[in-house]
Design a protein around this motif. Structure first.
Motif, mmCIF file in Angstrom:
data_model
loop_
_atom_site.group_PDB
_atom_site.id
_atom_site.type_symbol
_atom_site.label_atom_id
_atom_site.label_comp_id
_atom_site.label_asym_id
_atom_site.label_seq_id
_atom_site.Cartn_x
_atom_site.Cartn_y
_atom_site.Cartn_z
ATOM 1 N N GLU A 61 44.513 54.334 52.455
ATOM 2 C CA GLU A 61 45.417 53.302 51.978
ATOM 3 C C GLU A 61 44.768 52.334 51.006
ATOM 4 O O GLU A 61 45.124 51.859 50.128
ATOM 5 C CB GLU A 61 46.197 52.872 52.985
ATOM 6 N N ASP A 62 43.678 51.839 51.696
ATOM 7 C CA ASP A 62 42.598 50.842 50.971
ATOM 8 C C ASP A 62 42.183 51.238 49.359
ATOM 9 O O ASP A 62 42.345 50.542 48.738
ATOM 10 C CB ASP A 62 41.381 50.338 51.796
ATOM 11 N N LYS A 63 41.869 52.497 49.444
ATOM 12 C CA LYS A 63 41.363 53.094 48.056
ATOM 13 C C LYS A 63 42.525 53.243 47.352
ATOM 14 O O LYS A 63 42.286 53.024 46.162
ATOM 15 C CB LYS A 63 40.643 54.480 48.316
ATOM 16 N N LEU A 64 43.680 53.620 47.671
ATOM 17 C CA LEU A 64 44.837 53.778 46.635
ATOM 18 C C LEU A 64 45.057 52.300 46.118
ATOM 19 O O LEU A 64 45.555 52.301 45.080
ATOM 20 C CB LEU A 64 45.958 54.145 47.481
ATOM 21 N N TRP A 65 45.062 51.229 46.973
ATOM 22 C CA TRP A 65 45.371 49.832 46.577
ATOM 23 C C TRP A 65 44.277 49.352 45.446
ATOM 24 O O TRP A 65 44.576 48.615 44.790
ATOM 25 C CB TRP A 65 45.491 48.784 47.675
ATOM 26 N N ASP A 66 42.976 49.852 46.013
ATOM 27 C CA ASP A 66 41.889 49.422 45.123
ATOM 28 C C ASP A 66 42.160 49.917 43.591
ATOM 29 O O ASP A 66 42.257 49.281 42.376
ATOM 30 C CB ASP A 66 40.738 49.867 45.367
#
Length: 318
Positions: A61-66
């Protein structure tokens, strides 16, 4: 992955803190240094996720938002076009550090004032055009007229004020660039976005259905952007001259007169890096307008097709 909605910011946009977190990531200077390959990959990932709702291999999720924030920093929210790198909000901090530093350092001579104010307004015009609201094109003639009016307004203001502060304490002269920038913003932004004032900016229902183009929404959006841009310039262009003036009086630069420039650049850089996102966050990018404040013909459209809607949303631009 149904819980991740990339069509909305990650953080709550109804609160200032949520908007501040959003713009700190969106306007990060690091985004301006991403390569075309990285940006195209980010667009591909975001587009595929929106279609499939499946997490890409190797992503969480974090990498997708980045990746989404990198995509948002470079592609226009209305047109979907990749924006010119120096016109992106992520380029504000490095570009404004250099330009503001130049304006508050070389303010004593007329040629220097003309050059730095011209450079600043050229950069502002580029940013204002790049971050305009809506998807309607602006003609070359309109663009040129807007640019000339903005440059003329800034130069006239700066030169007039410079002529008035010659016999005043040095601090007043140091603050002239800020006064010129304030005045110019209220010329530059409306002029560079005059297409919206003439033809309106797209307004939508809260669910995303397009209603039409509203000039009143454009006026509100441009006014909000003018206010946030002036406040954005305030810390770097007032705090820096004041602190420089204090340091000069205390003899800090007596032994090292060349130290004035790096001293001011560091102060301006720190101010701009944080003032840009924090001032962008003052107003939500997806602004709202009560239906009764719309033009009568748009009120009729809403009453006929969307009687339950009480306010419309639109991209105010940055």
């Amino acid at each position: 992955m149904g819980g991740i909605d990339l069509d909305k910011p990650r953080y709550d946009q109804s609160t200032y803190m949520g908007r501040a977190k959003h713009f700190l990531r969106l306007t990060s200077p690091l985004n301006a240094f991403a390569s075309d390959k990285e940006l195209d990959e980010a667009k591909k990932i975001v587009t595929e996720f929106r279609k499939s709702r499946r997490m890409p291999p190797g992503y969480d999720e974090d990498k997708l938002w980045d990746t989404k924030y990198l995509y948002d920093s470079a592609f226009h929210p209305d047109t979907g076009e990749k924006m010119f790198v120096m016109g992106r909000m992520s380029a504000q901090a490095p570009m404004n550090t250099i330009i503001t530093g130049g304006m508050i350092t070389f303010y004593k001579t007329t040629p220097a004032t003309v050059f730095w104010q011209w450079l600043n307004q050229t950069f502002n015009a580029l940013v204002n055009y790049t971050n305009r609201s809506g998807d309607a094109p602006i003609s070359t003639t309109q663009l040129l007229a807007s640019y000339c009016a903005a440059c003329g307004g800034a130069l006239t203001t700066a030169l007039f004020l410079n002529s008035k502060v010659k016999n005043m304490p040095p601090i007043f002269a140091r603050l002239v660039p800020f006064a010129a920038v304030c005045g110019a913003n209220f010329i530059n932004i409306p002029m560079m976005r005059s297409n919206e004032l003439l033809g309106g900016t797209p307004v939508f229902t809260p669910s995303g259905e397009r209603i039409g183009e509203s000039k009143r929404a454009a006026q509100l959006g441009i006014m909000l952007v003018c206010v946030s841009r002036v406040l954005m310039a305030l810390p770097g262009m007032t705090l820096t001259p004041v602190l420089t003036n204090m340091a000069t009086k205390r003899g800090v630069f007596r032994k090292y007169p060349w130290g004035v420039m790096p001293f001011q650049l560091v102060l301006v850089g720190a101010c701009v890096t944080f003032a840009t996102p924090l001032c962008c966050a003052l107003f939500s990018q997806q602004a709202t307008l009560q239906v009764q404040r719309l033009e009568p013909h748009l009120q009729e459209v809403v009453a006929k097709k969307h009687p339950e809607v009480t306010e419309v949303v639109f991209n105010k631009g940055l």
